[in-house]
Design a protein around this motif. Structure first.
Motif, PDB file in Angstrom:
ATOM      1  N   ASN A   5      38.422   6.053  38.029  1.00  0.00           N
ATOM      2  CA  ASN A   5      37.799   5.015  37.962  1.00  0.00           C
ATOM      3  C   ASN A   5      37.988   4.631  39.562  1.00  0.00           C
ATOM      4  OD1 ASN A   5      38.235   1.635  38.400  1.00  0.00           O
ATOM      5  ND2 ASN A   5      36.580   2.169  36.891  1.00  0.00           N
ATOM      6  N   VAL A   6      36.752   4.415  40.469  1.00  0.00           N
ATOM      7  CA  VAL A   6      36.835   4.025  41.606  1.00  0.00           C
ATOM      8  C   VAL A   6      36.362   2.589  41.846  1.00  0.00           C
ATOM      9  CG1 VAL A   6      35.827   4.523  43.988  1.00  0.00           C
ATOM     10  CG2 VAL A   6      36.169   6.429  42.154  1.00  0.00           C
ATOM     11  N   GLN A   7      37.024   1.693  42.380  1.00  0.00           N
ATOM     12  CA  GLN A   7      36.768   0.559  43.070  1.00  0.00           C
ATOM     13  C   GLN A   7      36.659   0.684  44.665  1.00  0.00           C
ATOM     14  OE1 GLN A   7      36.431  -2.324  40.758  1.00  0.00           O
ATOM     15  NE2 GLN A   7      36.769  -0.678  39.116  1.00  0.00           N
ATOM     16  N   PRO A   8      35.356   0.732  44.847  1.00  0.00           N
ATOM     17  CA  PRO A   8      34.940   1.013  46.221  1.00  0.00           C
ATOM     18  C   PRO A   8      35.097   0.089  47.405  1.00  0.00           C
ATOM     19  CG  PRO A   8      32.932   0.600  45.081  1.00  0.00           C
ATOM     20  CD  PRO A   8      34.029   0.475  44.189  1.00  0.00           C
ATOM     21  N   GLY A   9      35.341  -1.141  46.991  1.00  0.00           N
ATOM     22  CA  GLY A   9      35.477  -2.042  47.905  1.00  0.00           C
ATOM     23  C   GLY A   9      34.397  -3.183  48.013  1.00  0.00           C
ATOM     24  N   ILE A  10      33.985  -3.748  49.274  1.00  0.00           N
ATOM     25  CA  ILE A  10      32.992  -4.560  49.302  1.00  0.00           C
ATOM     26  C   ILE A  10      31.681  -4.627  48.858  1.00  0.00           C
ATOM     27  CG2 ILE A  10      32.143  -4.082  51.565  1.00  0.00           C
ATOM     28  CD1 ILE A  10      33.371  -7.577  50.578  1.00  0.00           C
ATOM     29  N   CYS A  11      31.224  -3.323  48.546  1.00  0.00           N
ATOM     30  CA  CYS A  11      30.078  -3.189  47.734  1.00  0.00           C
ATOM     31  C   CYS A  11      30.012  -3.859  46.241  1.00  0.00           C
ATOM     32  CB  CYS A  11      29.316  -1.941  47.853  1.00  0.00           C
ATOM     33  SG  CYS A  11      30.363  -0.687  46.701  1.00  0.00           S
ATOM     34  N   GLY A  12      31.123  -3.800  45.712  1.00  0.00           N
ATOM     35  CA  GLY A  12      31.391  -4.161  44.226  1.00  0.00           C
ATOM     36  C   GLY A  12      30.567  -3.494  43.045  1.00  0.00           C
ATOM     37  N   LEU A  13      30.441  -2.043  43.483  1.00  0.00           N
ATOM     38  CA  LEU A  13      30.015  -0.965  42.531  1.00  0.00           C
ATOM     39  C   LEU A  13      30.806  -0.033  42.364  1.00  0.00           C
ATOM     40  CD1 LEU A  13      26.381  -0.820  44.403  1.00  0.00           C
ATOM     41  CD2 LEU A  13      26.824  -2.192  42.446  1.00  0.00           C
ATOM     42  N   PRO A  14      31.627  -0.285  41.220  1.00  0.00           N
ATOM     43  CA  PRO A  14      32.631   0.807  40.796  1.00  0.00           C
ATOM     44  C   PRO A  14      32.024   1.868  40.243  1.00  0.00           C
ATOM     45  CG  PRO A  14      32.773  -0.986  39.392  1.00  0.00           C
ATOM     46  CD  PRO A  14      31.694  -1.453  40.386  1.00  0.00           C
ATOM     47  N   SER A  15      32.598   3.048  40.125  1.00  0.00           N
ATOM     48  CA  SER A  15      32.163   4.180  39.547  1.00  0.00           C
ATOM     49  C   SER A  15      33.126   4.577  38.543  1.00  0.00           C
ATOM     50  CB  SER A  15      31.731   5.330  40.354  1.00  0.00           C
ATOM     51  OG  SER A  15      30.998   4.926  41.508  1.00  0.00           O
ATOM     52  N   VAL A  31      29.052  10.677  36.079  1.00  0.00           N
ATOM     53  CA  VAL A  31      29.416   9.683  36.918  1.00  0.00           C
ATOM     54  C   VAL A  31      28.636   8.332  36.179  1.00  0.00           C
ATOM     55  CG1 VAL A  31      29.164   8.540  38.997  1.00  0.00           C
ATOM     56  CG2 VAL A  31      29.792  10.948  38.931  1.00  0.00           C
ATOM     57  N   GLU A  32      29.253   7.436  35.893  1.00  0.00           N
ATOM     58  CA  GLU A  32      28.828   6.265  35.387  1.00  0.00           C
ATOM     59  C   GLU A  32      28.729   5.100  36.445  1.00  0.00           C
ATOM     60  OE1 GLU A  32      29.359   4.764  31.701  1.00  0.00           O
ATOM     61  OE2 GLU A  32      29.738   6.742  30.694  1.00  0.00           O
ATOM     62  N   THR A  33      27.577   4.648  37.144  1.00  0.00           N
ATOM     63  CA  THR A  33      28.109   3.434  38.187  1.00  0.00           C
ATOM     64  C   THR A  33      26.557   2.694  38.188  1.00  0.00           C
ATOM     65  OG1 THR A  33      28.370   3.341  40.413  1.00  0.00           O
ATOM     66  CG2 THR A  33      26.928   5.198  39.760  1.00  0.00           C
ATOM     67  N   GLN A  34      26.613   1.585  38.936  1.00  0.00           N
ATOM     68  CA  GLN A  34      25.256   1.013  38.878  1.00  0.00           C
ATOM     69  C   GLN A  34      24.667   1.208  40.368  1.00  0.00           C
ATOM     70  OE1 GLN A  34      25.897  -3.223  38.304  1.00  0.00           O
ATOM     71  NE2 GLN A  34      26.353  -2.805  36.270  1.00  0.00           N
ATOM     72  N   CYS A  35      25.650   2.091  41.357  1.00  0.00           N
ATOM     73  CA  CYS A  35      25.142   2.288  42.514  1.00  0.00           C
ATOM     74  C   CYS A  35      23.983   3.409  42.635  1.00  0.00           C
ATOM     75  CB  CYS A  35      26.212   2.734  43.416  1.00  0.00           C
ATOM     76  SG  CYS A  35      25.691   3.357  45.240  1.00  0.00           S
ATOM     77  N   HIS A  37      22.430   5.200  44.783  1.00  0.00           N
ATOM     78  CA  HIS A  37      22.814   6.161  45.644  1.00  0.00           C
ATOM     79  C   HIS A  37      23.715   7.198  45.097  1.00  0.00           C
ATOM     80  CE1 HIS A  37      20.675   3.858  48.601  1.00  0.00           C
ATOM     81  NE2 HIS A  37      21.533   2.809  48.353  1.00  0.00           N
ATOM     82  N   ILE A  38      24.784   6.718  44.663  1.00  0.00           N
ATOM     83  CA  ILE A  38      25.818   7.563  43.741  1.00  0.00           C
ATOM     84  C   ILE A  38      25.125   8.274  42.847  1.00  0.00           C
ATOM     85  CG2 ILE A  38      27.923   7.567  42.567  1.00  0.00           C
ATOM     86  CD1 ILE A  38      28.243   7.342  45.698  1.00  0.00           C
ATOM     87  N   ARG A  39      24.435   7.678  41.972  1.00  0.00           N
ATOM     88  CA  ARG A  39      23.713   8.068  40.818  1.00  0.00           C
ATOM     89  C   ARG A  39      22.834   9.270  41.638  1.00  0.00           C
ATOM     90  NH1 ARG A  39      20.906   3.611  37.663  1.00  0.00           N
ATOM     91  NH2 ARG A  39      22.193   2.068  37.793  1.00  0.00           N
ATOM     92  N   LYS A  40      22.194   9.196  42.313  1.00  0.00           N
ATOM     93  CA  LYS A  40      21.170  10.322  42.982  1.00  0.00           C
ATOM     94  C   LYS A  40      22.047  11.324  43.226  1.00  0.00           C
ATOM     95  CE  LYS A  40      17.319   7.477  44.499  1.00  0.00           C
ATOM     96  NZ  LYS A  40      16.479   6.805  45.609  1.00  0.00           N
ATOM     97  N   MET A  41      23.055  11.007  43.969  1.00  0.00           N
ATOM     98  CA  MET A  41      24.179  12.156  44.364  1.00  0.00           C
ATOM     99  C   MET A  41      24.481  13.020  43.301  1.00  0.00           C
ATOM    100  SD  MET A  41      27.966  11.815  46.224  1.00  0.00           S
ATOM    101  CE  MET A  41      28.839  11.415  44.602  1.00  0.00           C
ATOM    102  N   ALA A  42      25.070  12.086  42.108  1.00  0.00           N
ATOM    103  CA  ALA A  42      25.712  12.710  41.019  1.00  0.00           C
ATOM    104  C   ALA A  42      24.686  13.730  40.362  1.00  0.00           C
ATOM    105  CB  ALA A  42      26.181  11.630  40.246  1.00  0.00           C
ATOM    106  N   ASP A  43      23.442  13.408  40.079  1.00  0.00           N
ATOM    107  CA  ASP A  43      22.294  13.741  39.531  1.00  0.00           C
ATOM    108  C   ASP A  43      22.135  15.363  40.213  1.00  0.00           C
ATOM    109  OD1 ASP A  43      22.031  11.986  37.640  1.00  0.00           O
ATOM    110  OD2 ASP A  43      20.058  11.154  38.649  1.00  0.00           O
TER     111      ASP A  43
END
Length: 104
Positions: A5-15, A31-35, A37-43
């Motif tokens: 579980n990643v709590q990335p900081g100020i963006c507030g979009l955990p993964s 990867v499950e996230t609301q970000c 950019h991270i979704r595209k990366m994980a895809d």
């Protein structure tokens, strides 16, 4: 299997990251996230060769290249967390928490 579980900081979009491997070589990454950019990366990297990925020079692996293409923040901890998960899922490292503490 490794769950991160990643709590990335100020963006507030955990993964939430789950990495599995049946053979200790190929790692499947979810990867499950609301970000977006991270979704595209994980895809782009649903699976990786663990040895190639974990022993590549910094920035040369598939996860790093996908992060470079999609991640909009150079300090995002999610790509590193994925690699740590690959290490654990493929028995290339023991599970141990990583901590970044920021003070001002």
């Amino acid at each position: 299997m490794a769950k991160i579980n990643v709590q990335p900081g100020i963006c507030g979009l955990p993964s939430d990251i789950e990495v599995t491997s049946e053979d200790g070589m190929t790692a499947q990454i979810k990867v499950e996230t609301q970000c977006l950019h991270i979704r595209k990366m994980a895809d782009e990297v649903p699976s990786v060769d663990s040895y190639t990925e974990c022993f590549a020079k910094y920035g040369d692996g598939e996860v790093a290249l996908a992060a470079k293409a999609h991640c909009k923040h150079g300090a995002c901890p999610v790509p590193t967390a994925i690699l740590k998960g690959v290490e654990v899922a493929c028995s290339l490292a023991l599970p141990k928490d990583v901590t970044i503490t920021i003070e001002r």
